[in-house]
Design a protein around this motif. Structure first.
Motif, mmCIF file in Angstrom:
data_model
loop_
_atom_site.group_PDB
_atom_site.id
_atom_site.type_symbol
_atom_site.label_atom_id
_atom_site.label_comp_id
_atom_site.label_asym_id
_atom_site.label_seq_id
_atom_site.Cartn_x
_atom_site.Cartn_y
_atom_site.Cartn_z
ATOM 1 N N SER A 229 -34.192 -157.107 -43.111
ATOM 2 C CA SER A 229 -34.995 -156.234 -43.969
ATOM 3 C C SER A 229 -34.074 -155.519 -44.950
ATOM 4 C CB SER A 229 -35.732 -155.202 -43.113
ATOM 5 O OG SER A 229 -36.280 -154.163 -43.912
ATOM 6 N N VAL B 273 -40.937 -154.887 -49.007
ATOM 7 C CA VAL B 273 -42.297 -154.804 -48.463
ATOM 8 C C VAL B 273 -43.029 -156.112 -48.773
ATOM 9 C CG1 VAL B 273 -44.517 -153.622 -48.627
ATOM 10 C CG2 VAL B 273 -42.396 -152.302 -48.642
ATOM 11 N N TYR C 59 -41.415 -154.760 -53.556
ATOM 12 C CA TYR C 59 -42.398 -155.671 -52.969
ATOM 13 C C TYR C 59 -41.934 -157.120 -53.136
ATOM 14 C CZ TYR C 59 -43.384 -156.475 -57.856
ATOM 15 O OH TYR C 59 -43.232 -156.789 -59.184
ATOM 16 N N THR D 204 -42.194 -142.031 -42.854
ATOM 17 C CA THR D 204 -42.961 -142.650 -43.943
ATOM 18 C C THR D 204 -43.091 -141.692 -45.122
ATOM 19 O OG1 THR D 204 -45.048 -141.951 -42.893
ATOM 20 C CG2 THR D 204 -44.276 -144.177 -42.428
ATOM 21 N N TYR E 25 -46.571 -146.687 -56.414
ATOM 22 C CA TYR E 25 -47.643 -146.857 -55.448
ATOM 23 C C TYR E 25 -49.002 -146.863 -56.144
ATOM 24 C CZ TYR E 25 -44.655 -146.457 -51.334
ATOM 25 O OH TYR E 25 -43.709 -146.694 -50.367
ATOM 26 N N SER F 178 -47.480 -153.600 -39.831
ATOM 27 C CA SER F 178 -46.493 -153.459 -40.912
ATOM 28 C C SER F 178 -47.159 -153.387 -42.275
ATOM 29 C CB SER F 178 -45.429 -154.576 -40.836
ATOM 30 O OG SER F 178 -45.989 -155.842 -41.065
ATOM 31 N N SER F 179 -46.691 -154.203 -43.238
ATOM 32 C CA SER F 179 -47.103 -154.022 -44.632
ATOM 33 C C SER F 179 -48.575 -154.330 -44.874
ATOM 34 C CB SER F 179 -46.235 -154.890 -45.548
ATOM 35 O OG SER F 179 -46.291 -156.244 -45.152
ATOM 36 N N SER F 180 -49.239 -155.050 -43.977
ATOM 37 C CA SER F 180 -50.660 -155.339 -44.165
ATOM 38 C C SER F 180 -51.492 -154.063 -44.162
ATOM 39 C CB SER F 180 -51.155 -156.294 -43.077
ATOM 40 O OG SER F 180 -51.072 -155.680 -41.807
ATOM 41 N N LEU G 266 -51.022 -151.522 -45.939
ATOM 42 C CA LEU G 266 -51.238 -151.081 -47.320
ATOM 43 C C LEU G 266 -52.579 -151.578 -47.831
ATOM 44 C CD1 LEU G 266 -47.707 -151.786 -48.847
ATOM 45 C CD2 LEU G 266 -48.714 -149.538 -48.433
#
Length: 329
Positions: free
Chosen positions: A114, A170, A202, A283, A234, A180-182, A184
């Motif tokens: 990562s 991400v 991303y 976060t 974002y 995780s990123s899902s 969002l």
């Protein structure tokens, strides 16, 4: 034969599919009784292996005909309570897989790391693969666990393992029910109100798969590669996702005062429902970051290009809607 750990996860499932689509045979490691929904349309094309990376004896006999391992399995969390679990799964689990690769004379090992594992002292500027790890308030517990997992791979390389690491940012990927990123996409689907300050790096999951396939094909070793499509706010990210879903986008910009209120209400919700908080100290801190992870090395050495953000979001949203229709009809 390619052996993929964490094969039912958000990234692992897509890597399995990409491998099969490119003519490879695949053994997919999943824990017993795990949900394999993300692999459903490929279950007849791969071999499911039940096992746990913390108990390598549960599957080590399955590696006899394996040429390469792609190690995707990991715990992603920004909750302090999950620190010990991440240390165990991400670090000890990786050490187990490296040891198996050495013991079984596996020809190639690819670690899915990562960008979090790359060192940085501030939340601004540009980071490359050459950045050295430094203790910093910008390092989450997850980041630390992935850094120490990388050290296990470097240790394996010193012991003769042919191995490399890719460091995605991400990941934008369809994965209803995944973590995780899902989340969002789930956040926007629910027509949530607030969007955070700061920027986010991303990458399209299909580009991560391309990078993995190129490393496998070229047998890249003693290298790490940042796999990052770009950086955006974002707000832009959420606006595009909302457009793809036909939903109302988050429209109120968070600030320190609103964030404190949000964290208090989120903690109250957690106490009432017993579910984990969505907003954590880690976060909240990460959403203030404006670091750019430079993808030049991956472009040049792996010969890959990266999907445009709007195209990636449009594709991901359409796939998520398809997944939801299968689950709820």
């Amino acid at each position: 034969m390619i052996f993929v750990t964490g094969a039912n996860g958000l990234l692992g499932s897509h890597i399995c599919k990409a491998l099969i689509d490119n003519g490879y045979t695949v053994k997919a490691l999943v824990r017993e009784d795990s949900n394999t929904f993300l692999l459903d349309d490929y279950l007849d094309k791969l071999e499911i292996v039940n096992g746990d990376i913390l108990n390598p004896e549960s599957f080590d006999n399955e590696l006899e005909d394996v040429k390469a391992i792609i190690h995707c399995a990991a715990v992603v969390s920004f909750h302090q309570a999950d620190k010990a679990l991440m240390d165990k799964v991400n670090v000890e689990g990786t050490a187990n897989m490296v040891n198996l690769a050495l013991d079984k004379n596996i020809e190639y090992f690819l670690q899915i790391s990562s960008v979090a594992a790359l060192g940085r002292l501030t939340g601004f500027g540009t980071v490359t693969e050459d950045n050295k790890w430094q203790e910093s308030k910008w390092n989450s517990n997850y980041a630390t666990s992935k850094y120490y997992a990388e050290l296990e791979v470097w240790r394996g390389i010193e012991e003769g393992l042919t191995a490399a690491m890719i460091n995605p940012s991400v990941i934008l990927a369809p994965g209803v029910g995944a973590k995780s990123s899902s989340q969002l996409f789930s956040y926007v689907w629910k027509e949530s109100t607030f969007y955070p300050m700061g920027k986010v790096n991303y990458v399209d999951v299909r580009d991560v798969c391309k990078a993995a396939l190129q490393c496998l094909k070229l047998k890249k070793t003693k290298e790490r590669y940042i796999v990052n499509g770009g950086i955006t706010t974002y707000k832009e990210l959420f606006d595009l996702i909302a457009k793809g879903f036909g939903k109302k986008p988050p429209h109120i910009k968070s600030n320190p005062f609103l964030l404190k209120i949000g964290m208090f209400l989120d903690k109250l919700r957690s106490l009432i429902t017993g579910k984990k908080t969505i907003i954590t100290t880690e976060t909240a801190k990460l959403t203030k970051s404006e670091i750019y992870f430079d993808n030049t090395k991956a472009k040049n050495e792996l010969n890959i290009s990266f999907a445009d953000l709007s195209d990636s979001i449009e594709w991901t949203c359409s796939k998520i809607k398809e997944q939801k229709s299968k689950l709820y009809t």
